[in-house]
Design a protein around this motif. Structure first.
Motif, PDB file in Angstrom:
ATOM      1  N   UNK A   1       1.084  -1.367   0.061  1.00  0.00           N
ATOM      2  CA  UNK A   1      -0.099   0.214   0.015  1.00  0.00           C
ATOM      3  C   UNK A   1       1.013   1.228  -0.135  1.00  0.00           C
ATOM      4  N   UNK A   2       1.621   1.469   1.022  1.00  0.00           N
ATOM      5  CA  UNK A   2       2.481   2.700   1.205  1.00  0.00           C
ATOM      6  C   UNK A   2       3.821   2.265   0.454  1.00  0.00           C
ATOM      7  N   UNK A   3       4.313   2.949  -0.342  1.00  0.00           N
ATOM      8  CA  UNK A   3       5.536   2.529  -1.116  1.00  0.00           C
ATOM      9  C   UNK A   3       6.860   3.466  -0.772  1.00  0.00           C
ATOM     10  N   UNK A   4       6.393   4.389   0.138  1.00  0.00           N
ATOM     11  CA  UNK A   4       7.788   5.314   0.463  1.00  0.00           C
ATOM     12  C   UNK A   4       6.975   6.464   1.465  1.00  0.00           C
ATOM     13  N   UNK A   5       7.850   6.732   2.589  1.00  0.00           N
ATOM     14  CA  UNK A   5       7.111   7.753   3.613  1.00  0.00           C
ATOM     15  C   UNK A   5       8.407   8.370   4.354  1.00  0.00           C
ATOM     16  N   UNK A   6       8.013   9.584   4.859  1.00  0.00           N
ATOM     17  CA  UNK A   6       8.887  10.350   5.436  1.00  0.00           C
ATOM     18  C   UNK A   6       8.113  10.956   6.564  1.00  0.00           C
ATOM     19  N   UNK A   7       8.580  10.867   8.013  1.00  0.00           N
ATOM     20  CA  UNK A   7       8.061  11.675   8.957  1.00  0.00           C
ATOM     21  C   UNK A   7       8.510  13.300   9.028  1.00  0.00           C
TER      22      UNK A   7
END
Length: 202
Positions: free
Chosen positions: A184-190
Protein backbone atom coordinates in the motif's frame (compact mmCIF):
# COMPACT_ATOMS: atom_id res chain seq x y z
CA UNK A 1 16.30 27.53 -3.58
CA UNK A 2 16.45 28.18 0.17
CA UNK A 3 14.54 31.44 -0.31
CA UNK A 4 11.77 29.55 -2.16
CA UNK A 5 11.59 27.05 0.70
CA UNK A 6 11.67 29.81 3.30
CA UNK A 7 8.77 31.58 1.61
CA UNK A 8 6.81 28.31 1.47
CA UNK A 9 7.48 27.75 5.19
CA UNK A 10 6.28 31.29 5.97
CA UNK A 11 3.10 30.70 3.97
CA UNK A 12 2.33 27.40 5.69
CA UNK A 13 2.91 28.87 9.16
CA UNK A 14 0.86 31.97 8.29
CA UNK A 15 -2.11 29.79 7.29
CA UNK A 16 -1.83 27.85 10.56
CA UNK A 17 -1.58 31.06 12.60
CA UNK A 18 -4.66 32.63 10.99
CA UNK A 19 -6.66 29.46 11.56
CA UNK A 20 -5.44 29.23 15.18
CA UNK A 21 -6.58 32.82 15.86
CA UNK A 22 -10.02 31.69 14.72
CA UNK A 23 -9.95 28.68 17.04
CA UNK A 24 -9.41 26.33 14.13
CA UNK A 25 -6.72 24.33 12.34
CA UNK A 26 -6.16 22.74 8.95
CA UNK A 27 -8.12 19.61 9.85
CA UNK A 28 -11.08 21.35 11.52
CA UNK A 29 -11.29 23.77 8.61
CA UNK A 30 -11.29 20.91 6.10
CA UNK A 31 -14.10 19.11 7.96
CA UNK A 32 -16.00 22.28 8.90
CA UNK A 33 -19.10 21.50 6.81
CA UNK A 34 -19.10 17.75 7.44
CA UNK A 35 -22.16 16.56 9.35
CA UNK A 36 -20.28 13.41 10.37
CA UNK A 37 -16.86 11.97 9.65
CA UNK A 38 -16.69 8.36 8.48
CA UNK A 39 -13.35 6.65 7.87
CA UNK A 40 -12.21 6.74 4.23
CA UNK A 41 -15.01 9.13 3.20
CA UNK A 42 -13.77 11.93 0.91
CA UNK A 43 -13.86 15.52 2.20
CA UNK A 44 -15.02 17.68 0.67
CA UNK A 45 -17.46 15.62 -1.43
CA UNK A 46 -16.37 15.81 -5.06
CA UNK A 47 -12.81 16.82 -4.11
CA UNK A 48 -11.19 20.23 -4.57
CA UNK A 49 -10.03 21.08 -8.08
CA UNK A 50 -8.32 24.23 -9.35
CA UNK A 51 -9.06 24.43 -13.09
CA UNK A 52 -6.23 26.90 -13.64
CA UNK A 53 -3.42 24.65 -12.40
CA UNK A 54 -5.04 21.21 -12.52
CA UNK A 55 -4.30 20.67 -8.80
CA UNK A 56 -6.77 18.43 -6.98
CA UNK A 57 -7.05 17.03 -3.46
CA UNK A 58 -9.29 15.28 -0.98
CA UNK A 59 -8.96 14.34 2.68
CA UNK A 60 -9.98 11.15 4.39
CA UNK A 61 -9.55 9.83 7.90
CA UNK A 62 -8.41 6.42 9.14
CA UNK A 63 -10.35 4.05 11.36
CA UNK A 64 -9.13 4.82 14.92
CA UNK A 65 -6.17 2.70 16.00
CA UNK A 66 -4.44 2.74 19.36
CA UNK A 67 -1.07 4.44 19.23
CA UNK A 68 -1.63 5.92 15.78
CA UNK A 69 -0.83 9.64 15.71
CA UNK A 70 -2.14 10.23 12.21
CA UNK A 71 -5.85 11.13 11.97
CA UNK A 72 -5.90 10.94 8.17
CA UNK A 73 -4.33 12.41 5.10
CA UNK A 74 -4.72 14.67 2.10
CA UNK A 75 -4.26 12.93 -1.24
CA UNK A 76 -2.74 15.42 -3.69
CA UNK A 77 -3.10 15.05 -7.45
CA UNK A 78 -2.55 16.97 -10.67
CA UNK A 79 -4.76 16.80 -13.76
CA UNK A 80 -2.50 18.42 -16.40
CA UNK A 81 -5.16 18.33 -19.12
CA UNK A 82 -8.07 19.61 -17.02
CA UNK A 83 -10.99 18.06 -15.13
CA UNK A 84 -11.80 15.47 -17.80
CA UNK A 85 -8.19 14.43 -18.42
CA UNK A 86 -5.87 11.93 -16.71
CA UNK A 87 -5.26 12.27 -12.97
CA UNK A 88 -1.85 11.66 -11.38
CA UNK A 89 -1.16 11.17 -7.66
CA UNK A 90 1.72 13.30 -6.39
CA UNK A 91 1.92 12.62 -2.65
CA UNK A 92 -0.19 12.10 0.47
CA UNK A 93 0.08 14.53 3.41
CA UNK A 94 -0.68 13.03 6.83
CA UNK A 95 -1.90 15.13 9.78
CA UNK A 96 -2.76 14.35 13.39
CA UNK A 97 -6.08 15.07 15.13
CA UNK A 98 -4.96 18.70 15.68
CA UNK A 99 -4.14 19.31 12.04
CA UNK A 100 -0.38 19.10 12.63
CA UNK A 101 1.69 17.80 9.71
CA UNK A 102 3.20 14.41 10.62
CA UNK A 103 4.30 12.65 7.42
CA UNK A 104 4.49 12.61 3.64
CA UNK A 105 4.12 9.37 1.72
CA UNK A 106 3.56 7.79 -1.67
CA UNK A 107 1.12 4.97 -2.39
CA UNK A 108 0.71 2.10 -4.78
CA UNK A 109 -1.46 2.72 -7.83
CA UNK A 110 -4.38 0.55 -6.66
CA UNK A 111 -4.80 2.73 -3.56
CA UNK A 112 -5.98 5.80 -5.48
CA UNK A 113 -6.67 4.35 -8.94
CA UNK A 114 -4.88 7.17 -10.72
CA UNK A 115 -3.44 7.17 -14.23
CA UNK A 116 0.10 5.84 -13.86
CA UNK A 117 3.10 8.02 -14.65
CA UNK A 118 6.73 7.09 -14.13
CA UNK A 119 8.66 9.00 -11.47
CA UNK A 120 10.27 11.74 -13.56
CA UNK A 121 7.03 12.55 -15.39
CA UNK A 122 5.20 12.68 -12.04
CA UNK A 123 7.90 14.93 -10.55
CA UNK A 124 7.52 17.33 -13.50
CA UNK A 125 3.91 17.95 -12.37
CA UNK A 126 4.85 18.89 -8.80
CA UNK A 127 5.09 22.70 -9.40
CA UNK A 128 1.52 22.63 -10.73
CA UNK A 129 0.14 21.68 -7.32
CA UNK A 130 -0.56 25.31 -6.48
CA UNK A 131 -4.14 26.12 -5.58
CA UNK A 132 -5.51 29.66 -5.59
CA UNK A 133 -9.06 28.64 -4.92
CA UNK A 134 -11.57 29.79 -2.30
CA UNK A 135 -13.47 26.57 -1.61
CA UNK A 136 -13.73 24.87 0.78
CA UNK A 137 -11.05 27.02 2.42
CA UNK A 138 -8.49 29.30 0.83
CA UNK A 139 -6.22 28.84 3.86
CA UNK A 140 -6.24 25.03 3.57
CA UNK A 141 -5.57 25.27 -0.17
CA UNK A 142 -2.63 27.62 0.39
CA UNK A 143 -1.31 25.50 3.29
CA UNK A 144 -1.27 22.33 1.19
CA UNK A 145 0.36 24.16 -1.72
CA UNK A 146 2.99 25.59 0.63
CA UNK A 147 3.71 22.19 2.23
CA UNK A 148 4.38 20.63 -1.19
CA UNK A 149 6.59 23.56 -2.19
CA UNK A 150 8.50 23.46 1.11
CA UNK A 151 9.13 19.72 0.89
CA UNK A 152 9.57 19.57 -2.91
CA UNK A 153 12.99 17.87 -2.66
CA UNK A 154 11.63 15.29 -0.23
CA UNK A 155 8.56 14.65 -2.39
CA UNK A 156 10.78 14.05 -5.42
CA UNK A 157 12.77 11.52 -3.39
CA UNK A 158 9.57 9.77 -2.24
CA UNK A 159 8.28 9.49 -5.81
CA UNK A 160 11.57 8.02 -7.06
CA UNK A 161 11.59 5.60 -4.12
CA UNK A 162 8.01 4.59 -5.02
CA UNK A 163 9.20 3.45 -8.43
CA UNK A 164 12.24 1.64 -6.99
CA UNK A 165 10.05 -0.24 -4.49
CA UNK A 166 7.54 -1.23 -7.17
CA UNK A 167 10.28 -2.36 -9.57
CA UNK A 168 11.75 -4.61 -6.87
CA UNK A 169 8.43 -5.94 -5.54
CA UNK A 170 7.61 -9.60 -6.11
CA UNK A 171 3.96 -10.45 -5.53
CA UNK A 172 3.53 -13.96 -4.04
CA UNK A 173 0.64 -14.70 -6.41
CA UNK A 174 2.36 -13.22 -9.45
CA UNK A 175 0.05 -10.19 -9.64
CA UNK A 176 1.48 -6.99 -11.10
CA UNK A 177 3.18 -4.95 -8.35
CA UNK A 178 0.89 -1.95 -8.89
CA UNK A 179 -2.18 -4.16 -8.23
CA UNK A 180 -0.84 -6.01 -5.19
CA UNK A 181 -3.08 -5.21 -2.20
CA UNK A 182 -0.30 -6.30 0.15
CA UNK A 183 1.72 -3.26 -0.92
CA UNK A 184 0.00 0.00 0.00
CA UNK A 185 2.52 2.63 1.15
CA UNK A 186 5.56 2.63 -1.15
CA UNK A 187 7.66 5.31 0.60
CA UNK A 188 7.21 7.66 3.54
CA UNK A 189 8.92 10.36 5.58
CA UNK A 190 8.08 11.73 9.01
CA UNK A 191 8.12 15.55 8.96
CA UNK A 192 7.90 18.46 11.40
CA UNK A 193 6.85 21.77 9.86
CA UNK A 194 8.08 23.98 12.69
CA UNK A 195 11.41 22.22 12.90
CA UNK A 196 11.88 22.61 9.14
CA UNK A 197 10.93 26.30 9.30
CA UNK A 198 13.32 26.92 12.19
CA UNK A 199 16.12 25.25 10.23
CA UNK A 200 15.48 27.72 7.42
CA UNK A 201 15.56 30.64 9.85
CA UNK A 202 11.82 31.32 9.52
Amino acid sequence: MDETRSEAARQALFCEQVLAKSGSNVLLETLREAKSVAAWEHFPPGDVFDPETGAQWYYHSHPPQEGQAEHGHFHCFVRPEGAKGPIHHIVAVGVDAYGKLVRLFSVNQWVVGDDWLEAEATIALLPRFNLHFARPSYLVNRWLSAVLALYADEVRTLIRERDRVLAAHQSPNGAPARDDRALEVTSELGVDLRQMAAGLGV
